[in-house]
Design a protein around this motif. Sequence first.
Motif, PDB file in Angstrom:
ATOM      1  N   ALA A   7     -28.384  10.371   7.602  1.00 23.59           N
ATOM      2  CA  ALA A   7     -28.012  11.720   7.192  1.00 23.59           C
ATOM      3  C   ALA A   7     -29.131  12.680   7.576  1.00 23.59           C
ATOM      4  O   ALA A   7     -30.274  12.273   7.813  1.00 23.59           O
ATOM      5  N   LEU A   8     -28.774  13.952   7.626  1.00 26.35           N
ATOM      6  CA  LEU A   8     -29.729  15.002   7.978  1.00 26.35           C
ATOM      7  C   LEU A   8     -29.721  16.080   6.911  1.00 26.35           C
ATOM      8  O   LEU A   8     -28.666  16.592   6.528  1.00 26.35           O
ATOM      9  N   VAL A   9     -30.905  16.424   6.439  1.00 23.83           N
ATOM     10  CA  VAL A   9     -31.077  17.611   5.599  1.00 23.83           C
ATOM     11  C   VAL A   9     -31.875  18.602   6.433  1.00 23.83           C
ATOM     12  O   VAL A   9     -33.055  18.379   6.724  1.00 23.83           O
ATOM     13  N   SER A  10     -31.232  19.681   6.849  1.00 22.69           N
ATOM     14  CA  SER A  10     -31.867  20.621   7.776  1.00 22.69           C
ATOM     15  C   SER A  10     -32.097  21.972   7.113  1.00 22.69           C
ATOM     16  O   SER A  10     -31.667  22.215   5.990  1.00 22.69           O
ATOM     17  N   GLU A  11     -32.733  22.858   7.872  1.00 25.47           N
ATOM     18  CA  GLU A  11     -33.034  24.186   7.346  1.00 25.47           C
ATOM     19  C   GLU A  11     -31.844  25.128   7.352  1.00 25.47           C
ATOM     20  O   GLU A  11     -31.731  25.997   6.489  1.00 25.47           O
ATOM     21  N   GLY A  12     -30.957  24.998   8.349  1.00 26.75           N
ATOM     22  CA  GLY A  12     -29.897  25.993   8.455  1.00 26.75           C
ATOM     23  C   GLY A  12     -28.641  25.465   9.106  1.00 26.75           C
ATOM     24  O   GLY A  12     -28.596  24.335   9.620  1.00 26.75           O
ATOM     25  N   ARG A  48     -25.628  19.198   2.773  1.00 27.73           N
ATOM     26  CA  ARG A  48     -25.915  20.605   2.494  1.00 27.73           C
ATOM     27  C   ARG A  48     -25.077  21.088   1.321  1.00 27.73           C
ATOM     28  O   ARG A  48     -23.905  20.736   1.189  1.00 27.73           O
ATOM     29  N   ASP A  49     -25.674  21.901   0.460  1.00 23.57           N
ATOM     30  CA  ASP A  49     -24.900  22.538  -0.610  1.00 23.57           C
ATOM     31  C   ASP A  49     -25.154  24.040  -0.678  1.00 23.57           C
ATOM     32  O   ASP A  49     -24.759  24.708  -1.611  1.00 23.57           O
ATOM     33  N   ARG A  50     -25.835  24.563   0.347  1.00 20.42           N
ATOM     34  CA  ARG A  50     -26.095  25.998   0.446  1.00 20.42           C
ATOM     35  C   ARG A  50     -26.365  26.328   1.900  1.00 20.42           C
ATOM     36  O   ARG A  50     -26.579  25.428   2.713  1.00 20.42           O
ATOM     37  N   LYS A  51     -26.366  27.602   2.241  1.00 14.40           N
ATOM     38  CA  LYS A  51     -26.537  27.995   3.641  1.00 14.40           C
ATOM     39  C   LYS A  51     -27.970  27.858   4.122  1.00 14.40           C
ATOM     40  O   LYS A  51     -28.227  27.496   5.255  1.00 14.40           O
ATOM     41  N   GLY A  52     -28.917  28.194   3.265  1.00 14.53           N
ATOM     42  CA  GLY A  52     -30.311  28.228   3.682  1.00 14.53           C
ATOM     43  C   GLY A  52     -31.044  26.926   3.443  1.00 14.53           C
ATOM     44  O   GLY A  52     -30.444  25.904   3.107  1.00 14.53           O
ATOM     45  N   PHE A  74     -33.001  11.955   7.717  1.00 13.61           N
ATOM     46  CA  PHE A  74     -33.820  12.827   8.554  1.00 13.61           C
ATOM     47  C   PHE A  74     -33.989  14.155   7.841  1.00 13.61           C
ATOM     48  O   PHE A  74     -33.002  14.809   7.490  1.00 13.61           O
ATOM     49  N   PHE A  75     -35.230  14.539   7.617  1.00 14.20           N
ATOM     50  CA  PHE A  75     -35.542  15.822   6.971  1.00 14.20           C
ATOM     51  C   PHE A  75     -36.106  16.765   8.020  1.00 14.20           C
ATOM     52  O   PHE A  75     -37.165  16.513   8.598  1.00 14.20           O
ATOM     53  N   HIS A  76     -35.373  17.847   8.268  1.00 15.99           N
ATOM     54  CA  HIS A  76     -35.794  18.812   9.284  1.00 15.99           C
ATOM     55  C   HIS A  76     -36.464  20.014   8.640  1.00 15.99           C
ATOM     56  O   HIS A  76     -35.939  20.610   7.695  1.00 15.99           O
ATOM     57  N   HIS A  77     -37.622  20.355   9.175  1.00 19.27           N
ATOM     58  CA  HIS A  77     -38.288  21.600   8.789  1.00 19.27           C
ATOM     59  C   HIS A  77     -39.096  22.079   9.981  1.00 19.27           C
ATOM     60  O   HIS A  77     -39.959  21.359  10.490  1.00 19.27           O
ATOM     61  N   ASP A  78     -38.808  23.286  10.460  1.00 17.27           N
ATOM     62  CA  ASP A  78     -39.557  23.815  11.599  1.00 17.27           C
ATOM     63  C   ASP A  78     -41.024  23.973  11.234  1.00 17.27           C
ATOM     64  O   ASP A  78     -41.372  24.345  10.104  1.00 17.27           O
ATOM     65  N   GLN A  79     -41.884  23.726  12.216  1.00 20.68           N
ATOM     66  CA  GLN A  79     -43.314  23.824  11.954  1.00 20.68           C
ATOM     67  C   GLN A  79     -43.777  25.269  11.788  1.00 20.68           C
ATOM     68  O   GLN A  79     -44.701  25.550  11.034  1.00 20.68           O
ATOM     69  N   GLY A  80     -43.115  26.200  12.489  1.00 18.88           N
ATOM     70  CA  GLY A  80     -43.595  27.571  12.442  1.00 18.88           C
ATOM     71  C   GLY A  80     -44.924  27.692  13.160  1.00 18.88           C
ATOM     72  O   GLY A  80     -45.259  26.917  14.041  1.00 18.88           O
ATOM     73  N   ALA A  81     -45.714  28.669  12.748  1.00 14.42           N
ATOM     74  CA  ALA A  81     -46.982  28.919  13.422  1.00 14.42           C
ATOM     75  C   ALA A  81     -48.149  28.163  12.803  1.00 14.42           C
ATOM     76  O   ALA A  81     -49.256  28.179  13.333  1.00 14.42           O
ATOM     77  N   GLU A 103     -33.834   4.238   1.053  1.00 14.18           N
ATOM     78  CA  GLU A 103     -33.610   5.028   2.264  1.00 14.18           C
ATOM     79  C   GLU A 103     -34.961   5.376   2.906  1.00 14.18           C
ATOM     80  O   GLU A 103     -35.905   5.752   2.217  1.00 14.18           O
ATOM     81  N   GLN A 104     -35.018   5.262   4.204  1.00 18.50           N
ATOM     82  CA  GLN A 104     -36.233   5.610   4.925  1.00 18.50           C
ATOM     83  C   GLN A 104     -36.196   7.091   5.306  1.00 18.50           C
ATOM     84  O   GLN A 104     -35.230   7.555   5.905  1.00 18.50           O
ATOM     85  N   LEU A 105     -37.263   7.806   4.970  1.00 22.80           N
ATOM     86  CA  LEU A 105     -37.368   9.234   5.256  1.00 22.80           C
ATOM     87  C   LEU A 105     -38.106   9.438   6.573  1.00 22.80           C
ATOM     88  O   LEU A 105     -39.196   8.901   6.776  1.00 22.80           O
ATOM     89  N   VAL A 106     -37.501  10.217   7.475  1.00 20.25           N
ATOM     90  CA  VAL A 106     -38.132  10.539   8.762  1.00 20.25           C
ATOM     91  C   VAL A 106     -38.102  12.049   8.938  1.00 20.25           C
ATOM     92  O   VAL A 106     -37.038  12.670   8.852  1.00 20.25           O
ATOM     93  N   ALA A 107     -39.257  12.644   9.184  1.00 17.61           N
ATOM     94  CA  ALA A 107     -39.343  14.092   9.370  1.00 17.61           C
ATOM     95  C   ALA A 107     -38.975  14.473  10.799  1.00 17.61           C
ATOM     96  O   ALA A 107     -39.328  13.781  11.757  1.00 17.61           O
ATOM     97  N   VAL A 108     -38.268  15.577  10.917  1.00 16.01           N
ATOM     98  CA  VAL A 108     -37.939  16.176  12.217  1.00 16.01           C
ATOM     99  C   VAL A 108     -38.592  17.547  12.215  1.00 16.01           C
ATOM    100  O   VAL A 108     -38.125  18.468  11.549  1.00 16.01           O
ATOM    101  N   VAL A 109     -39.701  17.689  12.953  1.00 10.93           N
ATOM    102  CA  VAL A 109     -40.517  18.905  12.839  1.00 10.93           C
ATOM    103  C   VAL A 109     -40.776  19.505  14.216  1.00 10.93           C
ATOM    104  O   VAL A 109     -41.842  19.319  14.815  1.00 10.93           O
TER     105      VAL A 109
END
Length: 209
Positions: A7-12, A48-52, A74-81, A103-109
């Motif tokens: 599964a994927l939990v993403s930012e948007g 997802r349970d919300r847009k953001g 898979f947990f997605h979070h953009d690195q930003g600056a 469950e194994q957690l893997v970051a997608v950054v």
Amino acid sequence: MRYLTSALVSEGVTDDQFLPRLLARALTEICLTEFEDAVEVADIQPLRDRKGPCSIADVIGLVEQNPASFSLIFFHHDQGANAERTAAEWLRPLREVWGERAEQLVAVVPVRETEAWLLADGDALRSALGVRWTDAEMGLPAQPRLVERVVDPKSALNSVMGRVSRSTTDHYGQLGELVSLARLQGVPAYQQWWSDTCDALVRLGYRSA
């Protein structure tokens, strides 16, 4: 034959259109090339349970709503600056709260934004948009690794898409199917995701090739 669910939990919402398709393709490639087991890779399910973006508590809640449903999250979070800020505010706290879950957690950054990965393959953009523009005409970096130097990948991508379509989001899912995995291997953040995913599969008992 093993069956791998993730599964994927993403930012948007646009991340939910692009990343599940891309990561499922890459996960299939990982299983074929890095491990001995015959594996059927299921579609990656966005949670997802919300847009953001979700809070850390929200991430845990989404996983707990689907007990024993997925082997990989898979947990997605953009690195930003600021890479250290992302690690301090998101990645380390989430891993601490995660604890010993099955469950194994893997970051997608992706560095700066997910859209940077879409800028790594001019052929995919040409195919999706139906254009013949050169990489230079689209403002793409000369090498995949240089996408991490693009200050505002989202604006760069939307600028290209906006030249042929009013709705830029229509192309995200298609690009998830088209972006070259070989090209992405030149992007350091993607290489890190690949390595972390391999480590997670080893912890799940998959046998390395």
